[in-house]
Design a protein around this motif. Sequence first.
Motif, short mmCIF file in Angstrom:
data_model
loop_
_atom_site.label_atom_id
_atom_site.label_comp_id
_atom_site.label_asym_id
_atom_site.label_seq_id
_atom_site.Cartn_x
_atom_site.Cartn_y
_atom_site.Cartn_z
N PHE A 1 -14.56 2.08 -2.97
CA PHE A 1 -13.86 0.82 -2.83
C PHE A 1 -13.74 0.54 -1.34
CE2 PHE A 1 -11.18 1.48 -6.95
CZ PHE A 1 -12.28 1.12 -7.71
N TYR A 2 -13.99 -0.69 -0.95
CA TYR A 2 -13.85 -1.08 0.45
C TYR A 2 -12.47 -1.71 0.65
CZ TYR A 2 -14.50 -3.85 4.72
OH TYR A 2 -14.35 -4.42 5.96
N LEU A 3 -11.70 -1.12 1.57
CA LEU A 3 -10.34 -1.60 1.83
C LEU A 3 -10.23 -1.96 3.31
CD1 LEU A 3 -7.03 0.07 0.60
CD2 LEU A 3 -7.22 -1.17 2.74
N PRO A 4 -10.38 -3.25 3.66
CA PRO A 4 -10.19 -3.66 5.05
C PRO A 4 -8.71 -3.92 5.32
CG PRO A 4 -10.97 -5.51 3.74
CD PRO A 4 -10.84 -4.34 2.80
N LEU A 5 -8.20 -3.37 6.41
CA LEU A 5 -6.80 -3.59 6.77
C LEU A 5 -6.66 -4.88 7.58
CD1 LEU A 5 -5.70 0.03 7.77
CD2 LEU A 5 -5.39 -1.15 5.58
N HIS A 6 -5.44 -5.41 7.61
CA HIS A 6 -5.17 -6.66 8.31
C HIS A 6 -4.68 -6.40 9.72
CE1 HIS A 6 -3.94 -8.32 4.09
NE2 HIS A 6 -5.23 -8.20 4.21
N LEU A 7 -4.76 -7.44 10.53
CA LEU A 7 -4.01 -7.47 11.78
C LEU A 7 -2.53 -7.40 11.44
CD1 LEU A 7 -4.01 -7.98 14.91
CD2 LEU A 7 -3.76 -10.40 14.36
N THR A 8 -1.77 -6.60 12.16
CA THR A 8 -0.35 -6.46 11.86
C THR A 8 0.46 -6.32 13.14
OG1 THR A 8 1.24 -5.22 10.52
CG2 THR A 8 -0.45 -3.93 11.62
N PRO A 9 1.67 -6.88 13.19
CA PRO A 9 2.33 -7.66 12.14
C PRO A 9 1.75 -9.06 12.04
CG PRO A 9 3.70 -7.62 14.10
CD PRO A 9 2.54 -6.72 14.39
N GLN B 1 -0.50 5.14 -1.58
CA GLN B 1 -0.19 4.85 -2.98
C GLN B 1 -1.45 4.42 -3.75
OE1 GLN B 1 2.68 5.53 -4.47
NE2 GLN B 1 3.32 6.33 -2.48
N LEU B 2 -2.31 3.67 -3.10
CA LEU B 2 -3.56 3.27 -3.76
C LEU B 2 -4.43 4.49 -4.05
CD1 LEU B 2 -5.44 0.96 -4.71
CD2 LEU B 2 -6.41 0.97 -2.39
N ALA B 3 -4.48 5.43 -3.10
CA ALA B 3 -5.30 6.63 -3.27
C ALA B 3 -4.89 7.43 -4.49
CB ALA B 3 -5.22 7.50 -2.01
N LYS B 4 -3.62 7.34 -4.89
CA LYS B 4 -3.14 8.05 -6.07
C LYS B 4 -3.57 7.39 -7.37
CE LYS B 4 1.25 9.49 -3.90
NZ LYS B 4 2.73 9.37 -4.03
N ARG B 5 -3.96 6.11 -7.29
CA ARG B 5 -4.11 5.31 -8.50
C ARG B 5 -5.55 4.86 -8.79
NH1 ARG B 5 0.92 4.71 -6.42
NH2 ARG B 5 2.65 4.27 -7.86
N VAL B 6 -6.49 5.14 -7.90
CA VAL B 6 -7.87 4.71 -8.16
C VAL B 6 -8.57 5.76 -9.02
CG1 VAL B 6 -8.01 3.40 -6.02
CG2 VAL B 6 -8.72 5.80 -6.04
N PRO B 7 -9.60 5.37 -9.73
CA PRO B 7 -10.36 6.35 -10.52
C PRO B 7 -10.88 7.48 -9.63
CG PRO B 7 -10.98 4.11 -11.11
CD PRO B 7 -10.11 4.00 -9.90
N SER B 8 -10.98 8.66 -10.18
CA SER B 8 -11.33 9.84 -9.38
C SER B 8 -12.79 9.88 -8.99
CB SER B 8 -10.97 11.12 -10.15
OG SER B 8 -11.64 11.15 -11.40
N ASP B 9 -13.62 8.98 -9.57
CA ASP B 9 -15.04 9.01 -9.23
C ASP B 9 -15.39 8.10 -8.05
OD1 ASP B 9 -14.49 6.69 -10.64
OD2 ASP B 9 -16.48 6.60 -11.56
N VAL B 10 -14.38 7.52 -7.39
CA VAL B 10 -14.65 6.66 -6.23
C VAL B 10 -13.82 7.13 -5.05
CG1 VAL B 10 -15.21 4.63 -7.61
CG2 VAL B 10 -12.87 4.97 -6.83
N TYR C 1 -7.86 13.31 0.29
CA TYR C 1 -9.20 13.80 -0.07
C TYR C 1 -10.17 12.68 -0.42
CZ TYR C 1 -8.99 12.87 -5.08
OH TYR C 1 -8.96 12.24 -6.30
N ASN C 2 -9.65 11.54 -0.89
CA ASN C 2 -10.56 10.47 -1.35
C ASN C 2 -10.54 9.26 -0.43
OD1 ASN C 2 -7.96 9.74 -2.00
ND2 ASN C 2 -8.46 8.92 -4.03
N VAL C 3 -10.14 9.45 0.82
CA VAL C 3 -10.08 8.35 1.79
C VAL C 3 -10.92 8.70 3.01
CG1 VAL C 3 -8.60 7.03 3.36
CG2 VAL C 3 -7.81 7.55 1.05
N GLN C 4 -11.72 7.75 3.45
CA GLN C 4 -12.45 7.86 4.71
C GLN C 4 -12.07 6.69 5.61
OE1 GLN C 4 -16.67 8.72 4.84
NE2 GLN C 4 -16.65 9.48 2.73
N CYS C 5 -11.89 6.96 6.90
CA CYS C 5 -11.62 5.90 7.87
C CYS C 5 -12.95 5.49 8.50
CB CYS C 5 -10.65 6.39 8.95
SG CYS C 5 -8.98 6.65 8.34
#
Length: 499
Positions: free
Chosen positions: A297-305, A325-334, A360-364
């Motif tokens: 899954f591609y997750l682009p972050l926003h400019l903040t604030p 929180q998202l990392a806890k809830r996505v399917p384990s195959d992605v 474990y399932n997140v890359q920057c």
Amino acid sequence: MRNKILMTAGREGNFFFAEAMQKAFGMQVDIVTYMQCANDIYEKSWRGQFNSNFNFVEFYKERIETLKSMNREEIDARQLAIERKYSIETSALFTYYDPHFRREFSYDDLRYRQLAYLEFLDTILDGEEYAFVLSGVSTYFMNCLQEACLSRDIPYITTIDARYLNIAVIDKMGQQIGMETLFNRLMAGDEDAVPKDVRAQADEWYENFVSAPKRPPYAIMNSRGSFSPLSMARKAVAQLSPNVLRQYSRHDFDKEFRYIDSPSQYLVNGVKGRVRALAQNRSNLFNSEPDLSEPFFYLPLHLTPEIVDLVYGTNYDHHEGYVVQLAKRVPSDVQIYVKDHTSMLGRRPASFYKKLKSLYNVQCIHPSVSTFELIRNSRAVVTVTGTAGWEAFLLGKPTVTFGNVFYNFLPGIFKSNLFQEGFTSELKRYLENFETTEQRRRNAVRAYFGSSFPGTMGDIGIDTKRSDARSNARAFAENLRKHLRHWRDEIQGTIPEKV
């Protein structure tokens, strides 16, 4: 009689817009200024040209000692009375975004300022019925003003620079007025819902984007992807010029309220950020060559604030917590490929990225990696309110949104709540059943163009020349009036017939 317009003004260009609106609408304009620099502009060039000028700086100076003499119970009671009078629910402080409520102040001091805002609002609206209000949503005061107006059936108009050099009118929930209606009519076969020339313009943009998507110019201009001493030197010269220093010396109120920093502090912070960006660029924090064959899954972050998070995506404005929180809830195959906004390099500490990488399932992903390559190769794009979700929709990819954003209504967009029970199973069903069509995507762009109008909200000296200020403002006012008349039935609150 609702025969006046209320408008907030914080920049010089706003006064030109107000002047043009008086002529275009045939109504007097009441001006609200809440910064000392805006008051200086008003006093120097615009005094007497508008119906009234509600000046928060002077109001605050007159009221603050009285407010400080009140005990906690008196403050609470006074605040509650005004909130009930105007049906205001925005009682929490915008502690991260609104400069009036920065964390440097004590809690009591913030409550005094908050009550001063509410009393100021009361002096503006008590007994007044405006035809409409033109303002924003980026401060606590503006959010309270919006809720108060809508409780009295007064339209609250927010305009923004649309992505394609147009102006869009946005409602309270972040939706673009008229876009959904036009899309539905187009999908029903009514091509005349959008004029032929606008359809042609939209089709040309759509075809160019799909064949060779490009980042918009403002994203390139604000990027911190490279270290540019020449650019920094130009900013230094501008910030340390006699004109800037002379203006800064007069704005004690704006400095106290954190609306402006001293030029020297601005430069120090800028250099620190650029140096840190350079260090992060050359560190091992980011993956510069992600494996695009892996399911992700591609997750682009926003400019903040930013408004998009703090107003339209309130529950997701803490980016680290949101990703965890998202990392806890996505399917384990992605996996989740997180890519930060190119303007954020050097603005976050390295620890932010290290914490995300520990999952474990997140890359920057390095900010320089093409967002369009990530979109095209992803299983889905996940965003709060980002335009990457709009771009993903146009490129035919599944899109998950969590905030209020203008394209949420489109078929194929999964608008969800990350924290609701069953999110993961709903996400899986969405991905399994996802479908899109060329007609939907093309009509979405046509509806977008058809529900905006030509113009720019740019301030003088940034992207509007002073010589063009009045003609630019006249065009804006005329187009805004036509827009409001055309979409009066979809605007929250009642637009008077005179408009």
